[in-house]
Design a protein around this motif. Structure first.
Motif, PDB file in Angstrom:
ATOM      1  N   GLN A  96       0.825  -1.205   0.000  1.00  0.00           N
ATOM      2  CA  GLN A  96       0.000   0.000   0.000  1.00  0.00           C
ATOM      3  C   GLN A  96       0.864   1.261   0.000  1.00  0.00           C
ATOM      4  O   GLN A  96       0.613   2.210  -0.755  1.00  0.00           O
ATOM      5  N   ILE A  97       1.902   1.262   0.836  1.00  0.00           N
ATOM      6  CA  ILE A  97       2.806   2.416   0.922  1.00  0.00           C
ATOM      7  C   ILE A  97       3.588   2.583  -0.384  1.00  0.00           C
ATOM      8  O   ILE A  97       3.764   3.703  -0.888  1.00  0.00           O
ATOM      9  N   THR A  98       4.042   1.465  -0.969  1.00  0.00           N
ATOM     10  CA  THR A  98       4.829   1.521  -2.198  1.00  0.00           C
ATOM     11  C   THR A  98       4.020   2.103  -3.358  1.00  0.00           C
ATOM     12  O   THR A  98       4.517   2.957  -4.109  1.00  0.00           O
ATOM     13  N   HIS A  99       2.786   1.642  -3.515  1.00  0.00           N
ATOM     14  CA  HIS A  99       1.922   2.192  -4.564  1.00  0.00           C
ATOM     15  C   HIS A  99       1.720   3.694  -4.374  1.00  0.00           C
ATOM     16  O   HIS A  99       1.743   4.464  -5.336  1.00  0.00           O
ATOM     17  N   SER A 100       1.524   4.085  -3.148  1.00  0.00           N
ATOM     18  CA  SER A 100       1.278   5.495  -2.851  1.00  0.00           C
ATOM     19  C   SER A 100       2.501   6.350  -3.169  1.00  0.00           C
ATOM     20  O   SER A 100       2.388   7.407  -3.803  1.00  0.00           O
ATOM     21  N   LEU A 101       3.690   5.891  -2.762  1.00  0.00           N
ATOM     22  CA  LEU A 101       4.912   6.654  -2.983  1.00  0.00           C
ATOM     23  C   LEU A 101       5.287   6.736  -4.451  1.00  0.00           C
ATOM     24  O   LEU A 101       5.914   7.709  -4.886  1.00  0.00           O
ATOM     25  N   VAL A 220      -3.798  -3.289  -4.302  1.00  0.00           N
ATOM     26  CA  VAL A 220      -4.090  -2.393  -3.186  1.00  0.00           C
ATOM     27  C   VAL A 220      -5.567  -2.484  -2.836  1.00  0.00           C
ATOM     28  O   VAL A 220      -6.432  -2.366  -3.710  1.00  0.00           O
ATOM     29  N   ASP A 221      -5.839  -2.701  -1.561  1.00  0.00           N
ATOM     30  CA  ASP A 221      -7.209  -2.706  -1.068  1.00  0.00           C
ATOM     31  C   ASP A 221      -7.713  -1.265  -1.023  1.00  0.00           C
ATOM     32  O   ASP A 221      -7.164  -0.428  -0.309  1.00  0.00           O
ATOM     33  N   LYS A 222      -8.753  -0.967  -1.805  1.00  0.00           N
ATOM     34  CA  LYS A 222      -9.253   0.406  -1.893  1.00  0.00           C
ATOM     35  C   LYS A 222      -9.745   0.930  -0.550  1.00  0.00           C
ATOM     36  O   LYS A 222      -9.593   2.112  -0.231  1.00  0.00           O
ATOM     37  N   GLY A 223     -10.327   0.029   0.240  1.00  0.00           N
ATOM     38  CA  GLY A 223     -10.810   0.435   1.556  1.00  0.00           C
ATOM     39  C   GLY A 223      -9.674   0.844   2.473  1.00  0.00           C
ATOM     40  O   GLY A 223      -9.749   1.868   3.163  1.00  0.00           O
ATOM     41  N   HIS A 224      -8.588   0.052   2.462  1.00  0.00           N
ATOM     42  CA  HIS A 224      -7.415   0.382   3.283  1.00  0.00           C
ATOM     43  C   HIS A 224      -6.734   1.646   2.783  1.00  0.00           C
ATOM     44  O   HIS A 224      -6.235   2.447   3.583  1.00  0.00           O
TER      45      HIS A 224
END
Length: 436
Positions: A96-101, A220-224
């Protein structure tokens, strides 16, 4: 008797030895890069003019405003969730963090670039402070540095202090080395200094990203992801408001003083803020313990940690001020003695910023992100008034004092809000008891 004392000392030393070892390596991870930067400073001062320092200082002043927006403070979310999730959830969290960064931050960087362009080219145009190339060079390192920052936080939370030390030194060598080459050898001035500041993070990106690219394959879980954005949004806004404690001073000064004065102020500011880097080193060392203490509700331990941080920052600041005249002569090859008054005043920022960043850790670890945002909105408004008043009356000296007081204002406001937040449930309970 002596034997018993010796055994007790040995037992205590063995108990705390790993913690002491980690602390020394965490300090080294921040202090060695600071030392490298300080040693390079006389060389930069020999080849950079006050105008060069003014340009670098002006564009770097936007970092506190843009950087939180680009990275979206997702690493704070990682730190908070690290102790709450088990091993089976850690891979999902990292994905999740990797996708965001990688993706989300790239979009944010483009938006930030547009905003910086509009300010420098339309709202407040200045031929010396053009967006091309300086604005672009100031913006790119913020995205390239994302995964280096993630790696540092990851190592810190895992308490891998030796690896944390190595990667910090490596980043400093690449960044400072590139800047020295472009400034001292090729004489590219401000542009060379800023290109060097880009090359370091770019090189580290290619070194570090190989450890995280596998997480881009994890869905990536959209809810998370939504939960993370909701948690981080107040932190981002609060951090961006931190621009009024670190950066707004140079933006205001640029409008009221000659570019040479802004250059001398930027030199004093740069040197003195190495002390704030020291405070950050102290904060990085103890941050996991503060988070853990609050999660486990060991508030007495947390308070002791904060007091130790404050004592260290105060001691170093006093030493710095006492030897400031010799230091600035050595660090600028005697060319920027005019910067001495600014440097002495701004040295006090290391003390007031230590108080504020400790308070910030408490807010985040406690989950009071909206309260922190409210604090920074109120404190930021007060800081704008302080800067306007001080700079209009005392110009560069006023900017120096405003920088010191800005952190103090935010700290006092935050402490009051925490106190009110803690007292309200107690008062409500007492009121309910009286009514019954």
């Amino acid at each position: 008797m002596v034997g018993d004392i010796g055994k007790k000392f040995t037992s205590t030393w063995l108990k705390y030895r790993p913690y002491f070892k980690n602390m020394v390596e965490y300090f080294g991870a921040s202090l060695i890069p600071i030392a490298i930067s300080i040693l390079a400073n006389p060389i930069f001062a020999s080849f950079l003019s006050p105008r060069d320092y003014a340009i670098v200082g002006f564009f770097s002043s936007f970092n506190p405003l843009i950087s939180p927006f680009v990275i979206f403070n997702v690493l704070h979310y990682y730190q908070k969730m690290y102790f709450q999730l088990g091993e089976d959830k850690s891979e999902e969290l990292k994905g999740q963090i990797t996708h965001s960064l990688f993706y989300f931050s790239l979009i944010q960087a483009a938006i930030a670039g547009l905003g910086l362009f509009l300010y420098t080219a339309v709202i407040s145009p200045d031929g010396d402070m053009s967006f091309f190339p300086y604005g672009v060079l100031a913006l790119l390192p913020l995205w390239f540095g994302n995964f280096y920052s993630f790696k540092c936080v990851d190592l810190k939370m895992q308490r891998q202090s030796r690896s944390f030390l190595k990667i910090n030194i490596l980043n400093s060598v690449f960044t400072v080395g590139s800047s020295l080459l472009l400034v001292a050898v090729f004489h590219f001035g401000a542009a060379g200094k800023m290109v060097g500041a880009l090359l370091g993070p770019a090189i580290m990106f290619f070194i570090v990203f190989k450890d995280y690219k596998k997480y881009l394959k994890i869905p990536v879980d959209k809810g998370h992801f939504k939960d993370m954005i909701v948690f981080c949004a107040p932190l981002v806004l609060a951090a961006m408001l931190g621009f009024f404690t670190n950066g707004y001073d140079r933006v205001c000064l640029q409008k009221v003083v000659p570019i040479e004065t802004l250059g001398y102020y930027s030199v004093g500011c740069t040197i003195a803020l190495h002390l704030r880097d020291f405070s950050t080193a102290v904060n990085n060392t103890f941050a996991p313990d503060i988070y853990q203490s609050i999660v486990q509700k060991h508030y007495a331990k947390m308070l002791k940690i904060v007091m130790v941080k404050l004592a260290l920052a105060s001691f170093v600041a006093i030493l710095f001020i006492l030897f400031s005249k010799v230091l600035i002569y050595l660090l600028t090859a005697g060319r920027y003695m005019t910067s001495l008054p600014y440097m002495r005043i701004i040295a006090l920022v290391s003390i007031t910023s230590t108080i504020y960043y400790s308070l910030e850790d408490i807010f985040v670890a406690s989950g009071f992100t909206r309260l922190m945002l409210l604090n920074n909105i109120i404190g930021g408004a007060c800081c704008i008034l302080i800067y306007r008043l001080f700079i209009n009356v005392w110009q560069a000296v006023g900017a120096s004092w405003a920088l010191v007081f800005s952190y103090l204002v935010l700290s006092l406001a935050g402490t009051a809000m925490l106190g009110i937040h803690r007292i309200k449930p107690i008062m409500a309970h007492l009121k309910k008891g009286r009514n019954n």
